[in-house]
Scaffold this active site. Structure first.
Site, PDB file in Angstrom:
ATOM      1  N   ASP A 375       0.851  -1.156   0.000  1.00  0.00           N
ATOM      2  CA  ASP A 375       0.000   0.000   0.000  1.00  0.00           C
ATOM      3  C   ASP A 375       0.911   1.237   0.000  1.00  0.00           C
ATOM      4  O   ASP A 375       2.059   1.152   0.420  1.00  0.00           O
ATOM      5  CB  ASP A 375      -0.834  -0.111   1.278  1.00  0.00           C
ATOM      6  N   ASP A 573      -1.986  -0.581   5.865  1.00  0.00           N
ATOM      7  CA  ASP A 573      -2.304   0.067   7.135  1.00  0.00           C
ATOM      8  C   ASP A 573      -3.773   0.448   7.247  1.00  0.00           C
ATOM      9  O   ASP A 573      -4.263   0.680   8.335  1.00  0.00           O
ATOM     10  CB  ASP A 573      -1.466   1.333   7.285  1.00  0.00           C
ATOM     11  N   ASP A 577      -7.155  -1.740   3.225  1.00  0.00           N
ATOM     12  CA  ASP A 577      -6.202  -2.837   3.041  1.00  0.00           C
ATOM     13  C   ASP A 577      -6.633  -4.117   3.752  1.00  0.00           C
ATOM     14  O   ASP A 577      -6.097  -5.194   3.483  1.00  0.00           O
ATOM     15  CB  ASP A 577      -4.814  -2.448   3.581  1.00  0.00           C
TER      16      ASP A 577
HETATM   17  N1  LIG Z   1     -10.922  10.535   4.900  1.00  0.00           N
HETATM   18  C1  LIG Z   1     -10.696  10.954   3.649  1.00  0.00           C
HETATM   19  N2  LIG Z   1     -10.579  12.254   3.392  1.00  0.00           N
HETATM   20  C2  LIG Z   1     -10.361  12.685   2.142  1.00  0.00           C
HETATM   21  N3  LIG Z   1     -10.237  11.908   1.094  1.00  0.00           N
HETATM   22  C3  LIG Z   1     -10.348  10.596   1.274  1.00  0.00           C
HETATM   23  C4  LIG Z   1     -10.564  10.031   2.561  1.00  0.00           C
HETATM   24  N4  LIG Z   1     -10.605   8.715   2.446  1.00  0.00           N
HETATM   25  C5  LIG Z   1     -10.398   8.441   1.147  1.00  0.00           C
HETATM   26  N5  LIG Z   1     -10.265   9.565   0.439  1.00  0.00           N
HETATM   27  C6  LIG Z   1     -10.074   9.690  -1.007  1.00  0.00           C
HETATM   28  O1  LIG Z   1     -10.137   8.395  -1.563  1.00  0.00           O
HETATM   29  C7  LIG Z   1      -8.873   8.032  -2.128  1.00  0.00           C
HETATM   30  C8  LIG Z   1      -8.630   6.589  -1.862  1.00  0.00           C
HETATM   31  O2  LIG Z   1      -8.515   6.360  -0.476  1.00  0.00           O
HETATM   32  P1  LIG Z   1      -7.917   5.025   0.096  1.00  0.00           P
HETATM   33  O3  LIG Z   1      -8.025   5.073   1.549  1.00  0.00           O
HETATM   34  O4  LIG Z   1      -8.530   3.882  -0.624  1.00  0.00           O
HETATM   35  O5  LIG Z   1      -6.412   5.050  -0.390  1.00  0.00           O
HETATM   36  P2  LIG Z   1      -5.207   5.988   0.049  1.00  0.00           P
HETATM   37  O6  LIG Z   1      -5.158   6.070   1.501  1.00  0.00           O
HETATM   38  O7  LIG Z   1      -5.256   7.260  -0.726  1.00  0.00           O
HETATM   39  O8  LIG Z   1      -3.981   5.220  -0.530  1.00  0.00           O
HETATM   40  P3  LIG Z   1      -3.388   3.842  -0.054  1.00  0.00           P
HETATM   41  O9  LIG Z   1      -4.280   2.813  -0.627  1.00  0.00           O
HETATM   42  O10 LIG Z   1      -2.043   3.839  -0.671  1.00  0.00           O
HETATM   43  O11 LIG Z   1      -3.312   3.853   1.424  1.00  0.00           O
HETATM   44  C9  LIG Z   1      -7.882   8.969  -1.472  1.00  0.00           C
HETATM   45  O12 LIG Z   1      -6.749   9.171  -2.267  1.00  0.00           O
HETATM   46  C10 LIG Z   1      -8.710  10.235  -1.343  1.00  0.00           C
HETATM   47  O13 LIG Z   1      -8.778  10.927  -2.544  1.00  0.00           O
HETATM   48 MG   LIG Z   2      -2.890   3.211   3.348  1.00  0.00          MG
END
Ligand SMILES: Nc1ncnc2c1ncn2[C@@H]1O[C@H](COP(=O)(O)OP(=O)(O)OP(=O)(O)O)[C@@H](O)[C@H]1O
Ligand SMILES: [Mg+2]
Ligand SMILES: [Cu+]
Length: 682
Positions: A375, A573, A577
């Protein structure tokens, strides 16, 4: 989201390539039914000393030994007490193994001590009451030492398990354990769980563990109570429903009034961790059971052959002696210590290097790892976001209002993106309204109601999917600079955005290189946008990148790799995931990650440092090697000694002297112990 349930499935899946049985504990999980072996060991040791002094070893008098009139009676009485008192755990274990038709270590030990005891009784009667016969060799000496050494071995084994438990307990305390307490003004503050009091209100965000027992006072959600009740089904919760500390919150945000004491939830959390670790049946442990099972059959066959051979070439008494010698020599003293000592050592080494092993099987699977899916946010990057830009596209809202609305939802999120936004809002002293009905949209963002409006914080892929308009040039510009961009939607209309940057973890780059050196292919899976993903991957030297993934896409990638016959490690994390962590052959969670991710993983990197993955791989490889070495050292003795004791070479005048056999046996035990202690990972 039923993580434990998924984990169950995951273990079922991984049984494709090997047979690990979580159900087959019963016969082999010695520690469960043996009670406290410490006093048993010491009392047996005391009983053994006079036996050693007064009884010949394998019919040979040792220089320090003595006998006097009636001393054989003392030996008989002590040995009888020892057999029933010290031998009981093994006899009971054998009963369990036999009732589940899996004769193994316990059966072999029991067979050895029972035959030794009964035959010695026979020898005693013959020698003392039937004076005409030739002297019959007894085995009281062997019986006593056998029982004592076996008790020692199993005591060490149980200690190893409970030490691993307390190491785990210490580690688990390093994991974040705070609750978000809501005060009368509606502000939340993070408070250590020990300080949470009954009657207080706590906020529980998506994917977090419910910290205490309580009653829902606001919001609704579904909760996975499998960790507590064992039932892997999501339970819907709304106002006035009770929730149990230790269960895991699904996608909704709720506020709960605390009814149980602050600590109970956390303690139960730790206890479950420890219990899981203790009940964990590693396949390598089963390996020693399997070896013992083979030894059992070999010893039985060899014993019978020795008996027949002895009877043909000599007389009945010699035949009996040979059979008993074989059975006793077959007893896997060293084997009993071979695995537990390595496990004890490996667990404490892991703990010292920031690894909490929830599932020791991961140590075994690791050597076959082909690909590691990682991730991005929070795993390869710090997850310390700083807002670089925020703006409004609407004449009805100012940029600050955009940030205010977004913050209202983010207060209910445990996502790393939320923290950056809230920090900015605080810096600007924005007055943030309260949001209701907040729900996590995994892989997308959040939704909820603020000031009566339907609000969403969403990713670019959501906008694309819903065909919601946005300025692509503007977005590309921001994301090329490495910004994660979240849009504000009010009634599904694009109102504004916030762009945040993150830093790559310092150790990530060298870790990727080390993985490549070990022929483990690194792949990045992220929910974040393409541009940011590419930028980070390029910096780290990862060629294979998949961006804008939903949680189920990540899980599907894991599945596809596995269906391809590859052994998959997954590191993550976030809430997004958890399914893939559970699905992977080895799920590795970042210690600072969400509770669901931690629950779904096999290994936790307590220091949240991805380079500890290398420690894990090294530990796995060395542990595995030590186990195999120790099994060879432990069983090798038997393999050589059994045929000799059976008299295979008797025709050419070589028959294993029982005394030499006993000495070699002790040597192999010592070698096994020292070898285990030599396990190191640097
Ligand atoms: N709490 C939040 N606040 C703002 N945007 C969010 C939030 N949660 C998700 N997003 C949006 O959704 C997208 C995907 O979120 P997700 O949690 O799936 O992955 P990530 O944390 O960006 O990346 P990774 O999978 O590498 O951890 C984010 O890039 C963001 O644009
Ligand atoms: Mg993450
Ligand atoms: Cu033995």
């Amino acid at each position: 989201m039923s993580t434990t349930h998924e984990h169950q499935q995951h273990t079922d899946h991984s049984s494709m390539d090997h047979d690990h049985d979580h159900s087959g504990h019963s016969g082999m999980d010695h520690s469960m039914h043996m009670g406290n072996l410490k006093p048993k060991f010491f009392i047996s040791l005391i009983l053994t000393i006079p036996i050693i002094l007064m009884s010949p070893m394998m019919g040979i008098d040792l220089p320090f030994q003595f006998q006097f009139a009636g001393s054989e009676w003392i030996v008989l009485i002590l040995a009888t007490i020892l057999f029933f008192y010290g031998g009981m755990p093994f006899l009971q274990g054998a009963k369990m193994e036999l009732s589940s038709k899996e004769p193994a270590m316990m059966t072999l030990i029991s067979l050895g001590i029972t035959v030794a005891y009964i035959y010695s009784l026979y020898a005693f009667v013959m020698n003392n009451f039937v004076p005409q016969t030739a002297h019959v060799m007894d085995f009281f000496w062997e019986l006593a030492t056998l029982i004592v050494i076996m008790l020692l071995g199993h005591w060490v084994e149980m200690n190893a398990v409970s030490n691993a438990g307390s190491a785990l307990e210490k580690m688990a305390q390093l994991l974040p354990n705070t609750a978000h307490v809501v005060d009368d003004n509606g502000d939340t503050k993070d408070v250590s769980l020990q300080e949470v009091q009954e009657g207080q209100h706590v906020l529980i965000k998506a994917g977090e563990k419910i910290p205490t027992d309580g009653t829902v006072v606001k919001g609704s959600t579904s909760v996975n109570e499998a960790m507590v009740t064992g039932e892997a089904k999501d339970v819907e919760k709304e106002q006035k429903d009770t929730v149990i500390g230790g269960s895991v919150n699904g996608s909704g945000t709720i506020t709960v009034e605390v009814t149980g004491t602050g600590e109970s939830g956390y303690l139960s959390q730790v206890m479950t961790l420890v219990e899981n670790a203790q009940n964990e049946k590693s396949r390598v442990e089963t390996l020693s059971d399997r070896v013992a099972k083979w030894l059992f059959y070999i010893a039985l066959a060899a014993g019978i052959l020795a008996f027949i051979g002895g009877f043909i070439t000599s007389d009945l008494s010699t035949a009996f002696e040979r059979m008993v010698t074989v059975l006793i020599i077959a007893c896997p003293h060293a084997l009993g210590l071979a695995i537990p000592l390595v496990i004890a050592r490996s667990t404490s080494l892991g703990a010292k290097n920031g690894l909490l092993l929830q599932n020791r099987e991961a140590l075994e699977t690791a050597k076959n790892a082909d690909v590691i899916l990682m991730d991005k946010t929070g795993t390869l990057t710090e997850g310390n976001f700083a807002v670089n830009n925020y703006r409004s596209f609407s004449e009805d809202y100012t940029a600050d209002q955009v940030l205010t609305y977004i913050s209202a939802l983010e207060q209910n999120s445990s996502h790393p993106l939320a923290i950056g936004i809230l920090n900015k809002a605080e810096e600007l002293s924005l007055d943030i309204p309260e949001a209701s009905d907040v729900e996590n949209l995994p892989g997308v963002g959040l939704k909820g109601t603020v000031d009566g409006k339907n609000i969403k914080v969403a990713s670019v892929s959501y906008l694309n999917k819903q065909s919601i308009d946005y300025d692509k040039n503007d977005f590309n510009e921001l994301s090329k600079q490495g910004n994660s961009v979240s849009f504000l939607l009010i009634d599904e209309k694009n109102i504004g955005l916030v762009a945040q940057g993150d830093q790559i973890k310092p150790s990530a780059k060298s870790m990727i290189q080390s993985l490549k050196d070990q022929d483990i292919e690194p792949v990045m899976l992220t929910g974040d946008n393409q541009q940011v993903a590419q930028a980070v991957a390029k910096e780290l030297g990862i060629d294979d990148v998949h961006a804008e993934l939903m949680p189920e896409d990540k899980e599907k990638m894991v599945k596809d790799y596995r269906d391809n016959g590859q052994v998959v490690m997954m590191v993550g994390d976030g809430v997004n995931d958890a399914p893939s962590l559970a699905r992977a052959d080895i799920g590795i969670a970042i210690g600072a990650g969400t509770d669901v991710a931690i629950d779904s993983a096999d290994v936790i990197l307590v220091k949240s440092d991805p380079s500890d993955i290398m420690h894990f791989l090294t530990l796995a490889k060395r542990t595995q090697r030590k186990m195999v070495q120790n099994i060879w050292w432990g069983a090798g003795y038997n393999i050589v000694a059994i045929p000799l004791a059976a008299g295979v070479l008797a025709p050419i005048g070589i028959i294993l002297s029982p005394a030499v056999g006993a000495i070699v046996m002790s040597l192999s035990t010592i070698i096994v112990a020292i070898n285990a202690m030599l396990l190191k990972i640097d």
